[in-house]
Design a protein around this motif. Structure first.
Motif, PDB file in Angstrom:
ATOM      1  N   ASP A 112      20.229   1.109 -16.392  1.00 14.34           N
ATOM      2  CA  ASP A 112      20.083   1.820 -15.207  1.00 14.34           C
ATOM      3  C   ASP A 112      20.008   1.072 -14.103  1.00 14.34           C
ATOM      4  OD1 ASP A 112      20.303   4.063 -17.102  1.00 14.34           O
ATOM      5  OD2 ASP A 112      18.118   4.525 -17.070  1.00 14.34           O
ATOM      6  N   ALA A 113      19.513   0.009 -14.041  1.00 16.21           N
ATOM      7  CA  ALA A 113      19.386  -0.887 -12.665  1.00 16.21           C
ATOM      8  C   ALA A 113      20.539  -1.521 -12.322  1.00 16.21           C
ATOM      9  CB  ALA A 113      18.331  -2.008 -13.058  1.00 16.21           C
ATOM     10  N   GLY A 166      24.743   0.712  -4.079  1.00 15.15           N
ATOM     11  CA  GLY A 166      24.861  -0.726  -3.584  1.00 15.15           C
ATOM     12  C   GLY A 166      23.547  -1.338  -3.087  1.00 15.15           C
ATOM     13  N   CYS A 167      22.725  -0.964  -3.612  1.00 15.59           N
ATOM     14  CA  CYS A 167      21.171  -1.386  -3.227  1.00 15.59           C
ATOM     15  C   CYS A 167      20.678  -1.905  -4.492  1.00 15.59           C
ATOM     16  CB  CYS A 167      20.408  -0.138  -2.859  1.00 15.59           C
ATOM     17  SG  CYS A 167      21.253   0.507  -1.033  1.00 15.59           S
ATOM     18  N   LYS A 220      18.623   8.325  -4.033  1.00 12.00           N
ATOM     19  CA  LYS A 220      19.261   7.358  -4.901  1.00 12.00           C
ATOM     20  C   LYS A 220      18.992   7.533  -6.490  1.00 12.00           C
ATOM     21  CE  LYS A 220      19.407   4.081  -1.265  1.00 12.00           C
ATOM     22  NZ  LYS A 220      18.935   2.814  -0.670  1.00 12.00           N
ATOM     23  N   LEU A 221      17.684   7.892  -6.787  1.00 15.23           N
ATOM     24  CA  LEU A 221      17.389   8.077  -8.070  1.00 15.23           C
ATOM     25  C   LEU A 221      18.246   9.357  -8.667  1.00 15.23           C
ATOM     26  CD1 LEU A 221      13.568   7.523  -8.049  1.00 15.23           C
ATOM     27  CD2 LEU A 221      15.279   5.974  -8.930  1.00 15.23           C
ATOM     28  N   LEU A 222      18.322  10.426  -7.584  1.00 15.98           N
ATOM     29  CA  LEU A 222      19.223  11.564  -8.112  1.00 15.98           C
ATOM     30  C   LEU A 222      20.467  11.350  -8.334  1.00 15.98           C
ATOM     31  CD1 LEU A 222      18.837  14.684  -8.490  1.00 15.98           C
ATOM     32  CD2 LEU A 222      19.592  15.012  -5.918  1.00 15.98           C
ATOM     33  N   GLU A 266      17.629 -10.438  -1.192  1.00 17.97           N
ATOM     34  CA  GLU A 266      18.472 -10.907  -2.336  1.00 17.97           C
ATOM     35  C   GLU A 266      18.343  -9.553  -3.181  1.00 17.97           C
ATOM     36  OE1 GLU A 266      16.110 -13.463  -5.117  1.00 17.97           O
ATOM     37  OE2 GLU A 266      14.284 -13.045  -4.119  1.00 17.97           O
ATOM     38  N   ASN A 267      19.374  -9.530  -4.180  1.00 12.70           N
ATOM     39  CA  ASN A 267      19.705  -8.597  -5.158  1.00 12.70           C
ATOM     40  C   ASN A 267      19.101  -9.249  -6.552  1.00 12.70           C
ATOM     41  OD1 ASN A 267      20.757  -6.599  -6.873  1.00 12.70           O
ATOM     42  ND2 ASN A 267      22.326  -6.332  -5.583  1.00 12.70           N
TER      43      ASN A 267
END
Length: 168
Positions: free
Chosen positions: A5-6, A14-15, A50-52, A115-116
């Motif tokens: 999911d992440a 994109g986040c 974003k969660l939606l 950082e991602n």
């Protein structure tokens, strides 16, 4: 949140989920302490939106959700689905312990490097020649801990090999 999911969260929005979650946590901590930022509502809604989007994607997309006439979950339901929610006893314990505030205004000259973390985690798994698909259904915290243990074990093995080479 599970690793799969992440990664999908990153793909859709994109986040980075962990960065967004840390910012959301700071927002909540400040709210509990009575400090409400001017952009509180925007930040809160941005994260829950974003969660939606992730939830809709997990249901098969917008078209599928509309055809099935699914009822959209509330913000609390979304947070409980994708984030670790603090239970009332933990909340009470945190309130009696005290709240440490992060004041970004007092930190001069320090720029936060963005950082991602999820992407870094994925590349670490791939670089370690580990099949990433076996970790996709694990919680992010568990994946980090597993990689840490794997790294420590590899380091111990390298040290043993080094000692063996010296004895010869």
């Amino acid at each position: 949140m599970i690793f799969r999911d992440a990664l999908r969260y990153y793909e859709i929005t994109g986040c980075d989920f962990q960065t967004d979650l840390e910012e959301f946590g700071r927002l909540q901590k400040n709210y509990i302490a009575g400090i409400v930022d001017n952009s509180f509502t925007d930040k809160y809604e941005s994260f829950t939106d974003k969660l939606l989007l992730l939830w809709i994607d997990k249901q098969g997309g917008t078209q599928s959700a509309l055809e099935k006439k699914l009822e959209l979950p509330s913000d609390k339901e979304l947070l409980s689905m994708f984030c670790r929610v603090i239970n009332p006893s933990e909340e009470e314990e945190a309130l009696t312990k005290g709240v440490t505030l992060d004041d970004d205004l007092l930190r001069r000259g320090r720029k936060k490097t963005k950082e991602n973390k999820v992407l870094n985690l994925f590349t670490s798994i791939v670089a370690a020649d580990i099949d990433a698909s076996q970790f996709l259904d694990f919680e992010l915290e568990l994946v980090y801990q597993a990689l840490q243990v794997i790294g420590e074990n590899k380091k111990k093995e390298a040290d043993k090999a080094k000692r063996r080479n010296r004895k010869v």
